[in-house]
Scaffold this active site. Structure first.
Site, short mmCIF file in Angstrom:
data_model
loop_
_atom_site.label_atom_id
_atom_site.label_comp_id
_atom_site.label_asym_id
_atom_site.label_seq_id
_atom_site.Cartn_x
_atom_site.Cartn_y
_atom_site.Cartn_z
N VAL A 1 -21.49 7.35 2.41
CA VAL A 1 -22.12 6.64 1.32
C VAL A 1 -21.51 7.35 -0.02
O VAL A 1 -22.02 7.93 -0.60
CB VAL A 1 -23.66 7.03 1.39
CG1 VAL A 1 -24.46 6.09 2.05
CG2 VAL A 1 -23.98 8.35 1.61
N LYS B 1 0.88 -1.13 0.02
CA LYS B 1 -0.20 -0.10 -0.18
C LYS B 1 0.84 1.27 0.04
O LYS B 1 2.10 1.08 0.65
CB LYS B 1 -0.87 -0.06 1.28
CG LYS B 1 -2.19 0.76 1.05
CD LYS B 1 -3.38 -0.06 0.68
CE LYS B 1 -4.53 1.00 0.34
NZ LYS B 1 -5.49 0.08 -0.31
N1 LIG Z 1 -13.43 1.33 -3.73
C1 LIG Z 1 -13.16 0.22 -3.34
O1 LIG Z 1 -13.14 -0.74 -4.13
C2 LIG Z 1 -12.82 -0.15 -2.03
C3 LIG Z 1 -12.83 0.59 -1.00
N2 LIG Z 1 -12.55 0.19 0.22
C4 LIG Z 1 -12.50 1.05 1.39
O2 LIG Z 1 -13.69 1.43 1.74
C5 LIG Z 1 -14.05 2.72 1.95
C6 LIG Z 1 -14.88 3.51 1.26
O3 LIG Z 1 -14.53 3.64 -0.10
P1 LIG Z 1 -15.12 4.49 -1.28
O4 LIG Z 1 -16.47 4.46 -1.33
O5 LIG Z 1 -14.26 4.10 -2.53
O6 LIG Z 1 -14.41 5.88 -0.88
P2 LIG Z 1 -15.32 7.55 -1.03
O7 LIG Z 1 -14.45 8.47 -0.62
O8 LIG Z 1 -15.98 7.42 -2.37
O9 LIG Z 1 -16.41 7.38 0.03
C7 LIG Z 1 -16.38 7.60 1.54
C8 LIG Z 1 -17.38 8.29 1.98
O10 LIG Z 1 -17.47 8.53 3.36
C9 LIG Z 1 -17.59 9.82 3.61
N3 LIG Z 1 -17.25 10.15 5.09
C10 LIG Z 1 -15.97 10.42 5.42
N4 LIG Z 1 -15.88 10.66 6.86
C11 LIG Z 1 -17.12 10.18 7.02
C12 LIG Z 1 -17.58 10.27 8.58
N5 LIG Z 1 -17.07 10.62 9.68
N6 LIG Z 1 -18.84 9.94 8.63
C13 LIG Z 1 -19.86 9.53 7.70
N7 LIG Z 1 -19.18 9.77 6.37
C14 LIG Z 1 -17.97 10.04 6.22
C15 LIG Z 1 -17.08 10.72 2.64
O11 LIG Z 1 -17.74 11.89 2.53
C16 LIG Z 1 -17.42 9.81 1.35
O12 LIG Z 1 -18.59 10.09 0.67
C17 LIG Z 1 -12.54 3.27 2.26
O13 LIG Z 1 -12.24 3.13 3.40
C18 LIG Z 1 -12.01 2.33 1.24
O14 LIG Z 1 -10.31 2.34 1.82
C19 LIG Z 1 -11.87 -1.01 0.53
C20 LIG Z 1 -11.67 -2.07 -0.45
C21 LIG Z 1 -12.01 -1.56 -1.77
O1 LIG Z 2 -8.73 -3.43 -1.10
C1 LIG Z 2 -7.91 -2.21 -1.25
O2 LIG Z 2 -7.59 -1.65 -0.32
C2 LIG Z 2 -7.34 -2.07 -2.54
O3 LIG Z 2 -6.21 -1.37 -2.68
C3 LIG Z 2 -7.79 -2.62 -3.83
C4 LIG Z 2 -7.44 -1.91 -5.04
C5 LIG Z 2 -8.26 -1.11 -5.72
N1 LIG Z 2 -7.80 -0.66 -6.63
C6 LIG Z 2 -6.43 -1.32 -6.85
C7 LIG Z 2 -5.47 -0.96 -7.70
C8 LIG Z 2 -4.09 -1.88 -7.48
C9 LIG Z 2 -4.09 -2.83 -6.29
C10 LIG Z 2 -5.37 -2.77 -5.34
C11 LIG Z 2 -6.47 -2.11 -5.66
#
Ligand SMILES: NC(=O)C1=CN([C@@H]2O[C@H](COP(=O)(O)OP(=O)(O)OC[C@H]3O[C@@H](n4cnc5c(N)ncnc54)[C@H](O)[C@@H]3O)[C@@H](O)[C@H]2O)C=CC1
Ligand SMILES: O=C(O)C(=O)Cc1c[nH]c2ccccc12
Length: 353
Positions: A177, A80
């Site tokens: 969300v 990471k």
């Molecule tokens: N996008 C993906 O495929 C993956 C995401 N994750 C994890 O899942 C989580 C969400 O990812 P995404 O949806 O892509 O991120 P994102 O940035 O699109 O969504 C996160 C949301 O949480 C809100 N937020 C931040 N602090 C907050 C709080 N204290 N209370 C309520 N809402 C709050 C933000 O305003 C935002 O809308 C992250 O922790 C990320 O590392 C893990 C694996 C894969």
């Molecule tokens: O599940 C995680 O925290 C990831 O980093 C997944 C992931 C999202 N996009 C990528 C691109 C390269 C390697 C991992 C990820």
């Protein structure tokens, strides 16, 4: 922080401190374990309060990636990276300089989009390196498949906890969300689940009220809503000594990485409260599964099957935890470490033969 002592305890192979003068860039690339394959992990850009916070985040997130890949049966290692910067100061020059650092690792580390990095930013990074994934239009980005994995994890937890496949009528609180949380809401709504949502950005929750009849609650209240499932989908560290006493939900199943403030202490606090915790790196593996498949040539059916395995793996972890009287967090860790050890053993046998 005692650097080598910490790294020894956590098991990292290599930590890179990337520093550039022009443009001014500070980034940390943490490579945890490459026994199963090249270290994979997306890059996060964040205005960390200090360097130690950045390093801690990189160390924990990269170890989580090792376990994530092992539990999902993806032949990749864990890594990471974090770029220490304010999102407002993000420039193409910084991203390209970072891309050159990634490239210098020659594929030992493969990265992509995490918090505060957009698909466009990944394209900018890719001007300097081929070791980025997750921007292909074909697979639709990692968030929808991550949300599907979380939904399947919720099904597994409900089945284990209440011996029922019925989801209709359940109540779920979703913290955050954004990309994943919003997609998760759609799955849950389609299955007749009542939604309680919270986001620091009110624009995001308004939509869900209209689309899915969700009840909007404040960021402080989301921990204590009387629901069946709490789904953390914002940032890490939210399961801690301050929040756990307020939790009403008997199940925690969400996408956020590093949900536990302190892994040992807080996973035990949850278990003592009788809360079934879905280890974050197991339930949120959909994103990794998606980008890995994209890298090797996207096969939708295969990716879909691998995501469905999250459901089976979680049931296996719940059962190990129950039989051995350990936390679900420890059960997941054991499963991952056993799989890595097995691969290492068979590799050394191959060399000997
Ligand atoms: N996008 C993906 O495929 C993956 C995401 N994750 C994890 O899942 C989580 C969400 O990812 P995404 O949806 O892509 O991120 P994102 O940035 O699109 O969504 C996160 C949301 O949480 C809100 N937020 C931040 N602090 C907050 C709080 N204290 N209370 C309520 N809402 C709050 C933000 O305003 C935002 O809308 C992250 O922790 C990320 O590392 C893990 C694996 C894969
Ligand atoms: O599940 C995680 O925290 C990831 O980093 C997944 C992931 C999202 N996009 C990528 C691109 C390269 C390697 C991992 C990820």
């Amino acid at each position: 922080m005692l650097l080598f002592e910490t790294v020894r305890e956590m098991g990292h192979e290599q930590i890179l401190f990337c520093h550039g003068k022009n443009p001014d860039i500070r980034a940390i690339i943490a490579i945890h374990d490459t026994s199963l394959g090249p270290a994979m992990g997306a890059t996060r850009l964040f205005p960390y309060i200090n360097e130690e916070a950045a390093l801690k985040d990189a160390l924990r997130l990269s170890r989580g990636m090792t376990y994530k890949a092992a539990c999902a049966n993806i032949p990749a290692g864990g890594g990471k990276a974090v770029i220490i910067a304010n999102p407002e100061n993000k420039t193409d020059e910084i991203l390209r300089a970072y891309g050159r650092f990634v490239n210098s690792l020659n594929g030992r580390f493969i990265t992509g989009q995490d918090v505060n990095i957009t698909p466009q930013d990944v394209r900018t990074i890719s001007q300097e390196t081929n070791y980025v994934v997750g921007v292909s239009e074909k697979s639709g980005g990692p968030a929808p498949i991550t949300a599907l994995g979380v939904f399947l994890g919720i099904k597994a937890a409900v089945e284990f906890r209440w011996q029922t496949q019925r989801l209709e009528g359940l109540k779920v609180a979703i913290q955050g969300v954004g990309n994943v949380g919003r997609n998760l809401c759609r799955h849950l709504h389609e299955h007749g689940i009542k939604l309680y949502v919270s986001d620091v950005n009110p624009v995001k929750t308004e939509d869900l009220k209209r689309l899915f009849d969700a009840t909007v609650v404040s960021p402080d209240e989301i921990f204590s809503v009387d629901v069946d499932i709490f789904a953390p989908c914002a940032l890490g560290g939210i399961l801690n000594s301050h929040t756990i006493p307020f939790l009403q939900a008997p199940i925690i199943a969400g996408a956020a990485n590093n949900q536990l403030g302190n892994e040992q202490l807080h996973s035990q606090m949850l278990a003592k409260k009788g809360i079934l915790y879905c280890p974050d790196y197991v339930i949120n593996a959909g994103g990794l599964i998606n980008v890995y498949n994209e890298m090797i040539g996207y096969d939708e059916e295969k990716a879909f099957k691998q995501v469905h395995n999250i459901y089976h793996t979680l049931l296996e972890i719940f059962n190990i935890a129950k039989q051995q009287g350990i936390t679900t967090n420890d059960a997941a860790k054991r499963l991952a470490e056993d799989r890595i050890l097995n691969v290492k053993r068979s590799k050394s046998k191959e060399i000997a033969a």
